[in-house]
Design an enzyme around this catalytic site. Structure first.
Site, PDB file in Angstrom:
ATOM      1  CG  ASP A 156       7.779  58.161 104.236  1.00  0.00           C
ATOM      2  OD1 ASP A 156       6.983  57.318 103.909  1.00  0.00           O
ATOM      3  OD2 ASP A 156       9.047  57.949 104.215  1.00  0.00           O
ATOM      4  CD1 TRP A 157       3.909  54.185 108.821  1.00  0.00           C
ATOM      5  CD2 TRP A 157       2.615  54.067 106.700  1.00  0.00           C
ATOM      6  NE1 TRP A 157       2.842  53.224 108.829  1.00  0.00           N
ATOM      7  CE2 TRP A 157       2.183  53.051 107.618  1.00  0.00           C
ATOM      8  CE3 TRP A 157       2.123  53.795 105.586  1.00  0.00           C
ATOM      9  CZ2 TRP A 157       1.358  51.972 107.270  1.00  0.00           C
ATOM     10  CZ3 TRP A 157       1.284  52.997 105.225  1.00  0.00           C
ATOM     11  CH2 TRP A 157       0.869  52.031 106.242  1.00  0.00           C
TER      12      TRP A 157
END
Length: 798
Positions: free
Chosen positions: A320-321
């Protein structure tokens, strides 16, 4: 005496549990016997051919995904466009394999997407020889394409209890996404929302693992099609997220630790991911947080052991980010980024969503040179990335032409969204006031009454859902003269107030704006123009009925954290002031998570939970309130009654008990405002003749048998209606404390007045198994209760 009797009973139950455990049947369910996706020799040959031409730096470059906004600038007109020099520099110097996100702070039109992706692909192929794989969060329709079709949020999809709604919504989203030349979405989101205060409840399918598994599976098929090795030109790849346990943080705050028992992790939280992967899911995004204090991005057991090896899955894992950075910034399990990369890649991460920097390329190269990450692990990751690109046919068709997708933004697609919105809304209370007869004077009040923003929620044109109404107005103006062959003009959706005006006549509907959200502030900030509600109550005096539209403004992820699940004090006071007028009040709950309303629910004549139904939500609600449509939604979560009393429907038997007398008389009674699966209709249904057929007869079955469960359902009312039939099971005695009940299957049917239909379920015996203390799937001999509505049958496993 009481204690002696209690201990004797406890020992007898313990003995029964031990005997059951000793003779239990163990299923080999933790290891797949065949690949999740069949091997395709042509694809594998292509992957090996491309891989053989790459240097180590080029391989690592393929493992990096950057935020598109690091290479975009604003032109003289204010539009965000790709800077060709920056784009070419990134590709020529770093050979990166992927971009994500929008050109600017909000979504763009399909025509703009077509230009952007074509520009990126041309540069990627020129400088790397490999097409990029571009990803966007298409979480409820084409969420970052301003002139496309939005769908109800996933929590609404779950509330339909209709697999077709999930499939069709994903199918339409895939079509319109590929029309923009975007081949990959970070969806579906299948985290189990086990804490109602978690700010991402609405992005998921609720608290139950079976419902989440089925909706996730159907969305995977809708997005990708039936053949994961050959994704069609009207389909896109999924990235199922966020693997796993993300929806059960102890604190209820986003990206905070989850403490989950092994049994629940394997049996419940893993189930939706397993279902999606078995349906062909090509990629999976990893949980940003930690489970039992181990960050999932560094957990080789979960990433490689359970997922890749356990399911024999050859797909791709993406962070994820910026979550590799979080291993040292937040989780403190690494000293610096280099060590964090070592942990993540060796755990099984294949692609790094490292949005702002390419420094990971040099660091990862150093790790290979130092022998801390093997080149074999790099090759494995790059094979998975190249395999994804080959399965998407990006080598031969890196872009598409918008004009080849005539159904983009069409009325046909809008109807799919409308159907999902209608079937998702849940009638929670009705004292007979609904359907609301025509000719009534209606006062519409509350901060959610005249807002497209609140109907949609987050991930709508912008991350937090801010500016939705303004963006829509701009798109309506910009497309007003667009030809039908180009998709035609974008039709402005209706707010709740506007839809009620259209349904009942604007002369009969009044709007009060005493209480509004501060759309320039935080999601929870409100503007109360009249603290005494004098103007509001004066307007109510001229109305026959009041519709109070309450709930939440939009938020997404960590900015949506809260400390009190109760509905805001301003909104509750507004409802109390309206009820004091003596006029009947209909509560419309427009919210992404179940805000506590126990003090105002008794004041309402009717309550409808519409959650986040998206752009068609206003029309759907108006048609349901008027009776043009019938309610059929059911709650996909347990609606809490009290603060700090959050429990899911599948709680353990010992959570409700009266076990000792005197000072030790513990009582943990569970009290819901409305239970999981609850929902009313304008018609009524009766259940009769529940029967269970087993191969051995007399309700007796073995561990490899399939039980056939049937029930007759009749529409006993005067209106046609859709209805979801839910099958539950309960294990009477087990070697581990059993749940009070578990959802095992569901079917949605439609019946005319007086019509009867036999609903049949095929229930494999292994569906009744559970995970024991040794991480084994076991089915223990003994009695189980199968329940549909108010009917039940006891069956026995031998």
């Amino acid at each position: 005496m009481h204690k002696k009797l209690f201990m004797a009973g406890l020992l007898s139950v313990a003995f029964a549990g031990q005997m059951a455990a000793q003779s239990a049947f163990i299923y080999p369910k933790n290891q797949a016997t065949a690949p999740a996706i069949a091997r395709d020799e042509a694809i594998e040959a292509k992957v090996e051919q491309v891989l053989s031409t790459l240097s180590l730096d080029e391989k690592i470059g393929q493992m990096v995904e950057l935020d598109l906004r690091i290479i975009t600038v604003q032109d003289k007109s204010g539009r965000w466009v790709v800077d060709q020099h920056k784009l070419d520099s990134i590709h020529s110097n770093y050979k990166i394999g992927s971009f994500l996100n929008t050109p600017g702070p909000q979504g763009v039109t399909a025509a703009e997407w077509e230009k952007v992706i074509a520009q990126i692909q041309a540069s990627a192929i020129k400088y790397t020889g490999i097409p990029t794989v571009f990803g966007v969060d298409e979480n409820h329709g084409v969420t970052y394409t301003t002139d496309g079709t939005l769908m109800p949020q996933n929590i609404n999809v779950a509330a339909t209890f209709n697999r077709d709604v999930a499939y069709n919504g994903a199918r339409v989203t895939a079509y319109e996404t590929r029309a923009c030349s975007v081949p990959w979405t970070y969806s579906p989101t299948v985290d189990l929302s086990r804490n109602p205060s978690w700010p991402r409840c609405w992005e998921n399918f609720g608290e139950d693992c079976l419902l989440s598994s089925e909706m996730g599976r159907m969305m995977t098929l809708g997005f990708q099609g039936a053949d994961p090795n050959h994704i069609g030109q009207q389909n896109i790849a999924v990235s199922v997220k966020h693997y796993m346990g993300y929806g059960a943080p102890v604190s209820g705050k986003d990206r905070t630790p989850a403490i989950i028992a092994l049994q629940d992790l394997r049996e419940k939280h893993f189930a939706p991911y397993k279902a999606c992967i078995e349906a062909g899911a090509l990629t999976v995004m990893v949980n940003s947080g930690s489970i039992n204090y181990m960050p999932v991005h560094a957990d080789k057991t979960l990433l490689t052991g359970w997922l890749k090896e356990g399911l024999q899955w050859d797909g791709m894992l993406i962070t994820d980010w910026a979550d590799v950075n979080n291993l040292f910034n937040r989780e403190k399990v690494a000293h610096d980024k280099k060590e964090a990369l070592c942990l993540a890649i060796n755990a099984g991460i294949d692609m790094l969503m490292d949005p702002y920097s390419c420094d990971c390329i040099q660091l990862l190269h150093e790790l290979v040179d130092e022998g801390k990450v093997s080149e074999g692990r790099i090759d494995d990751a790059v094979r998975r990335i190249l395999r994804l690109k080959a399965r998407l046919d990006l080598f031969d068709h890196p872009t598409q032409r918008l004009r080849d997708y005539p159904l983009f933004g069409s009325e046909e697609h809008r109807q799919v969204s409308y159907t999902g919105a209608v079937e998702s809304m849940v009638l929670l209370k009705n004292n007979g006031i609904l359907p609301l007869a025509p000719g009534k004077k209606i006062l519409v009040a509350g901060p959610n009454a005249n807002s497209l923003r609140t109907l949609n929620g987050g991930w709508t044109y912008t991350w937090q859902g801010k500016g939705i109404d303004e963006i829509i107005s701009n798109v309506v103006a910009a497309t007003s003269k667009r030809k039908a062959s180009q998709g035609g003009p974008f039709v402005k959706p209706s707010t709740i107030f506007e839809a009620l005006c259209a349904e009942y006549g604007s002369q009969n509907v009044m709007l009060d704006t005493t209480l509004q959200y501060d759309n320039n502030g935080e999601y929870y900030e409100e503007i109360l123009h009249d603290p005494d509600f004098r103007t509001l109550t004066a307007s109510a005096a001229t109305a026959d009925v009041i519709i109070a539209c309450i709930g939440e403004n939009t938020y997404c992820e960590t900015p949506g954290n809260l400390t009190d699940l109760r509905l805001s004090e301003n909104q509750r006071n507004m409802v109390k002031a309206l009820a004091a007028t003596g006029k009947p009040v209909i509560l419309v709950l427009n919210e992404g998570r179940p805000r506590i309303v126990s003090d105002i629910e008794p004041l309402a004549a009717a309550v409808v939970d519409i959650m986040l139904p998206s752009n068609c939500g206003g029309d759907a609600l108006a048609h349901l309130l008027s009776g043009k449509e019938n309610f059929s939604g059911r709650l996909p979560f347990s609606y809490p009654r009290h603060v700090s009393a959050y429990t899911c429907y599948d709680y353990r038997a010992s959570e409700v008990s009266e076990t000792m007398a005197g000072a030790y008389n513990y009582s943990a009674d569970v009290s819901f405002q409305w239970p999981f699966g609850y929902g009313l209709s304008y018609t009524t249904f009766s259940y009769q003749n529940l029967r269970v057929e087993t191969p051995k007869g007399n309700g007796v079955f073995g561990p490899k048998d399939v039980l056939t469960v049937s029930v007759d359902v009749r529409n006993t009312g005067s209106r046609a209606g859709k209805h979801s039939v839910l099958l539950y099971s309960s294990d009477k005695v087990a070697s581990l404390v059993p749940e009070v009940r578990r959802l095992r299957d569901f079917k949605k049917i439609e019946l005319q007045p007086g019509e009867q239909q036999t609903v049949t379920f095929s229930l494999p015996a292994e569906a009744l198994a559970f995970v024991n203390m040794h991480d084994q799937w076991v089915l223990e001999p003994g009695e189980f209760v199968l329940q549909i509505e108010n009917l039940s049958k006891t069956v026995r496993c031998e």
